[in-house]
Design an enzyme around this catalytic site. Structure first.
Site, mmCIF file in Angstrom:
data_model
loop_
_atom_site.group_PDB
_atom_site.id
_atom_site.type_symbol
_atom_site.label_atom_id
_atom_site.label_comp_id
_atom_site.label_asym_id
_atom_site.label_seq_id
_atom_site.Cartn_x
_atom_site.Cartn_y
_atom_site.Cartn_z
ATOM 1 N N GLU A 206 50.008 4.010 29.839
ATOM 2 C CA GLU A 206 49.690 4.997 30.875
ATOM 3 C C GLU A 206 49.977 6.420 30.441
ATOM 4 O O GLU A 206 49.315 7.367 30.889
ATOM 5 C CB GLU A 206 50.491 4.703 32.159
ATOM 6 C CG GLU A 206 50.092 3.430 32.887
ATOM 7 C CD GLU A 206 50.886 2.226 32.397
ATOM 8 O OE1 GLU A 206 51.559 2.366 31.351
ATOM 9 O OE2 GLU A 206 50.826 1.165 33.026
ATOM 10 N N ASP B 192 29.444 27.884 4.151
ATOM 11 C CA ASP B 192 28.503 28.846 3.604
ATOM 12 C C ASP B 192 29.216 29.629 2.503
ATOM 13 O O ASP B 192 30.422 29.512 2.322
ATOM 14 C CB ASP B 192 28.040 29.777 4.728
ATOM 15 C CG ASP B 192 26.726 30.466 4.397
ATOM 16 O OD1 ASP B 192 26.265 30.333 3.256
ATOM 17 O OD2 ASP B 192 26.182 31.138 5.282
#
Length: 639
Positions: A310, A352
């Site tokens: 839980e 990049d």
């Protein structure tokens, strides 16, 4: 009337056809007059009333972006998970069996977990929205009224196909456009191609075989900006129909689950499966052995509650929120908490080159004579040329002028005076200034493309000695430029001619019989932090792959400088010919990809993800467009 209907159908096809390259090729191969005719426009654009009609037809000129979800949908997106469903089901069962305390505790845990995540992500979304609201772009558009051509500034979202706009230095390209006129126009397309250097654009129609629409000289695209010069352009495509917009719309529509989400879901379904098998088995065995079905049911439910963690949602949310707060102190906005875990799980980083590995800034790296030896005279003459030219300074001129010590060393203001200038044009691809020195001489200093300088040079200077530039020496000079180009440098040649101070007007005819002095070479240098970052990623087990639109030579040079081993380089045109199986194999084995379009970068990321890799994409690939910050390709699974 029939012609108008045909033109209307042509306009609709040009604007809505998904095959971007074919559409743009049609316009690019047409003359300026024919291009305007296809768009049912003119050299001075369309009227205000026609603009309103087209705005109603094509909608606003906006690139797709992640829409801000309503509050209730944000809450639902956080609550909608199998684990929360399992916990709430157990809470409901506990309540129905009279165990109210357990039901309250389990429900409270779910509510607190969802609430904390919602608050953190809602704050991040508000911060991002405020950043977007700070920017608003305008475009200068022609609006003919009768025989009068007037211009006005309008919001870029109001542009429509057929509008004619003005472009000048510093402007963002607000739509995909066809140039009608261009004067010394240079455009930075690094956001689309990864090429650091600005590219020259021309208005003339020059039909040729087009490998990529980005190579067209008379087309400009959303995602680029004007570095220098000015021009007039016809709007071809707007919004989602643009080259950039088509990709953005596709990317925004792909809201994939992160590796963290998938892991939590797999664990939850495992728990559900175990519960569905074990709970009935425990219930049956307990009922048969003890004969009390109610006690057997309560015991089975207790087993289910005991098996279910839980506190897992609460623990996960607290840890993710802590990570988001830590990144916020470094001025990083985390819009999705689940992205935090992916930073640790990432095993491939696609990055990049321009602006990530490199500084995204052109610097003057070398000033050499024709034999490759350092020459201060080359630097001095290049400085005089850049300093005295009257046109807009491009990035190369700015890089030269940053050598401010040259100004004082030469005593430019005291010892030199500008006499004349022969401006740059695209046919000559060179620029000359004429200065007078204190020896009563005029010195014509010319710099430009290597081939063009060679064509007007008859002599060379070597260590102060002037000789005839015969075939042998010319071959030596060419070899040095080849070496510089292969090393990833952008090379500009410098030549000069000394004359008696008897002329007052100079023209292109005076650019002859010059002395080749040498070359200045430029480079977008790697960041100082890049090699350390690459080494740290490698030590952490993260494989780095370079995905750039720049050419292979420069990419190899930068990768070598930052410590990335380059064995094979796969180029975009070659990747385009591969099927998915071959491309997936290449994506896994090759580390460096060059000459890629944004769509090809996305394909590589998708192929790596399909192979089970946790992939991040890092790029300075953003564009401020109509008040919105649009990322070309998001970091899949990241914030």
């Amino acid at each position: 009337m029939a012609d108008l209907r045909v033109q209307a159908r042509s306009l609709s096809a040009i604007h809505s056809n998904g095959r971007v390259s074919d559409d743009l090729k049609t316009i690019s191969d047409s003359s300026q007059e024919k291009a305007c005719e296809l768009l049912r426009s003119g050299f001075y654009g369309i009227s205000s009333s026609e603009s309103l009609l087209r705005r109603a037809r094509y909608g606003p000129n906006l690139i797709s972006h992640e829409q801000r979800a309503p509050v209730l949908r944000e809450i639902w997106s956080r609550a909608n998970s199998p684990l929360n469903a399992l916990l709430l089901s157990l809470s409901l069962v506990s309540y129905s069996l009279g165990d109210i305390r357990a039901a309250i505790v389990i429900s409270a845990i779910v509510i607190l977990s969802v609430g904390m995540a919602f608050i953190q992500e809602h704050r991040s979304s508000n911060a991002a929205a405020k950043l977007r609201a700070m920017v608003r772009s305008l475009a200068t558009v022609h609006r003919p009224e009768g025989a009068i051509d007037r211009t006005e500034e309008i919001a870029v979202e109001d542009l429509v196909p057929g509008d004619v706009i003005q472009l000048s230095a510093g402007d963002l390209i607000p739509a995909d456009v066809r140039l009608l006129t261009a004067t010394d126009l240079y455009v930075n397309q690094s956001a689309l191609t990864g090429e650091t250097m600005p590219v020259e654009k021309q208005a003339m129609c020059r039909p040729h075989r087009m490998e990529s629409p980005l190579d067209r000289k008379n087309l400009c695209y959303v995602g680029s900006n004007v570095v220098s010069g000015f021009g007039r352009a016809l709007v071809i495509k707007t919004g989602a129909s643009t080259f950039f917009g088509a990709l953005a719309e596709k990317v925004v529509a792909q809201q994939e689950k992160t590796a963290f989400d998938r892991g939590i879901n797999r664990f939850t379904w495992l728990m559900i499966g175990v519960t569905l098998v074990l709970a009935p088995l425990v219930f049956v065995i307990n009922w048969v052995t003890k004969g009390d079905w109610l006690q057997a049911l309560l015991f089975a439910v207790a087993i289910c509650v005991g098996l279910t963690p839980e506190m897992l949602p609460m623990a996960v949310t607290i840890n993710l929120a802590k990570g988001a707060l830590a990144m916020a102190r470094s001025r990083v906005i985390v819009k999705r908490l689940n992205a935090i875990q992916n930073l640790g799980a990432m095993d491939v980083l696609c990055t990049d080159k321009t602006g990530t590995l490199t500084q995204d800034k052109i610097i003057l790296k070398q000033h050499v004579d024709m034999h490759g030896r350092d020459s201060q005279k080359v630097l001095h003459y290049a400085y005089l040329n850049s300093y005295f030219q009257s046109g807009l300074k491009n990035l190369l001129d700015i890089a030269v002028l940053e050598h401010g010590d040259v100004h004082d060393a030469l005593g430019v203001d005291e010892h030199f005076e500008k006499v004349g200038e022969i401006p740059f044009d695209f046919s000559r691809r060179r620029l000359s200034v004429i200065v007078a020195d204190r020896q009563d001489r005029h010195v014509l200093i010319c710099k430009g493309a290597v081939e063009e300088i060679f064509s007007v040079s008859t002599h060379y200077e070597d260590a102060g000695t002037i000789g005839t530039l015969d075939a042998g020496h010319l071959e030596t000079a060419k070899k040095e430029t080849v070496v510089l180009n292969k090393s990833g440098f952008r090379v500009v040649a410098v030549a000069y001619k000394e004359m008696q101070a008897i002329k007052t007007n100079y023209s292109v005819k005076d650019e002859c019989a010059m002395v080749l002095l040498g070359y200045i070479s430029f480079l977008d240098p790697p960041k100082e932090s890049a090699p350390k970052a690459i080494a740290a990623l490698k030590a952490s087990g993260v494989q780095v792959k370079i995905l750039t639109g720049d050419n292979e030579v420069i990419t190899r040079k930068i990768c070598g400088d930052v410590g990335i081993e380059v064995e094979d380089v796969l180029l975009g045109p070659d990747l385009e010919k591969m099927d998915d199986h071959a491309a997936r194999t290449a994506a896994a084995s090759i580390h460096v990809f060059a000459k890629l379009t944004p769509a090809q970068k996305e394909r590589i990321v998708n192929l790596l993800q399909a192979s089970g890799r946790v992939v991040g994409f890092l790029a300075l690939l953003w564009q401020v467009f109509s008040g919105r910050v649009i990322f070309g390709i998001p970091m899949k699974g990241f914030a």
